[in-house]
Design a protein around this motif. Sequence first.
Motif: not given
Length: 612
Positions: A390-409, A441-443
């Motif tokens: 598992a690699i989390q960088t913090g990038k996932g926080a902006s996934a709704p904006q980048r993917l053009g969707s409403r946030p899930v949770g 975590f590599t943020g």
Amino acid sequence: MRDVNAAFLLSRRELILAGLGIIFVPPAIAGATRDPFLANAPAALKDRLAELGRLSRRTQVGHVNIPRLYRDLDALPGSRDAVDLRSFGARQDGETDDTDAVRNALGSSAQVIRISGGGVVRITRSIDVDRSVAFVGAGDGTSIRYTGAGAVFNVGLRQGGDTDFLHDLRFDRLVVSGPGNGNRTPPLIQARNVRGISLTRSKISNMGGLVVRHALERKINFRGEGAPRSPDVDPAVLGGFSAASTDDLNEDVVLIDNEIACDAYFAQALRVNFGKRLVAAYNRCRHANISWWGGGGRVIEGGAMQFLRRVREFAIVGNEVHGSLGGIYGNNGDNVLIEDNMSDDVLDCGIDFEGCFNSIARRNICRDAGNFAYSTFFAAKNVSFEHNIAIQTGKGASAPQRLGSRPVGKPTGTIVFALRSAGFAGEGKIEVACTNNTFAFTGPAGLGYVLPSYSSSLNFSENEFLNVKCNLKYSQSGVVVINRNAFVYTQPSLEPEVLVGIGDTRPRSESRIVDNTLLIAADMPKGSAALGAVQRSPGRTVISGNDVKLSGGSVEYGLLIRTEKPEDGKEPEFVVRDNRLPSIVDRSEGGAANVLAEGNVDAGGSGVGVVR
């Protein structure tokens, strides 16, 4: 106690991460190891990456022998049963509407419909398929361009009962482009009540792949007006499914070696509802995911432990999923294998078991999930996570904006693993084991973390953590074990944290933090603890054989112990033995905790007692 210097840096998983350019190991820590590997890292890394590549392709996946399947499919275009689509009037010029030609072919007695001869077959309307047939390309570049709405092929019997099935459909070597409709992108094939359907070796753009549903779904009331909403009633049985048999499910659904790429979020590469003997292998999916649904996961929607799981024997192997709602996930599965997959940049969870039994995730890589890289929701009986990354960088926080969707949770891009029991509590309802995984975590700042919830049995053993805290304290959980893991912290948390902890387990249980190594190379905020144990219920907490090493970093507490208003007037028992750590501090409310401490030493070998 384990050798903390070599505990984290030298596994195959770390080398893979380093090879991907993801993890930077500070020279001070890398230089501390006595292992000779780092002296020849590039060559060894190449060998280890090659090893991973050899693991990624299998001939047998689930019930499917892939070479045998392809031998059978390769024989179809040239067989006596094959009829060229042009024989039914297809012009294949990209301008003429060839929809009627395809319908005429399906209305004939041809067992194999071949698309060949070059050009573009233009289809403008959905086409019903209600008989056994093979629809195959010849691999000569002939393609289909679909400009209609909904699926290209709607597969299912026109007449028959809710448990009658259409058998033996094959779609192979197709090249298809669709109109693309963002988050409403339809699949190439929408099927209902099928046994024996495959989509293989196809290239699909701006459409999903294969969606399989069941006719009884429309009769199931999970949440609507009049729904039973009781843990003693299975809505699927009220809707017509058997309470004990799986003979009424879809069967033998196969998705192998497809490229499914959408121009926007998101489509379904494969979705199977109410099925068994399922395979998804070696598909490359952009803005498309793999999922299943075997009924409601919530305890009042059919997810209670006594009810049948209606997705069964699902092998999901070697797929790549990028930029979708989730990577690989589903509800109410039994015997689900998720192995050697890659999930990247997803809105919700990378790999997620919801209400599943007897299932395993092994050797997967999940990177940048908005919510959780790996997770379980609802019931989780005998669910294992092994050798994953598992690699989390913090990038996932902006996934709704980048993917053009409403946030899930509330996506943060920091959680590497999560339990979400969501109303399930009691013996045997949440049994999860995590072994030999790498959680990183590599943020740029702070730490990633493991998000706990209720568990009847939770075991984290032989894992490696980089800048990830693992505090599994949760009220009334059963046996929790953190055993022989390695933790490395090269940057500080943003607020005071217990880096590794347990607590609040139910009465008379025993939980353990045993034989772990922690290397702290950053200054943690005041009030932080390397190890922590909090307990209110009478029970036994064992903290032994752990090694906390400060390598240019600091932490206020080596071990922080607390009792908080002990229940029934009985104090919990803490056994703290044979640890190497800077300090042991008791911060209990209303008096000292019941602590048996012996054989604990600091880095210089001097004895460490309990400070109150």
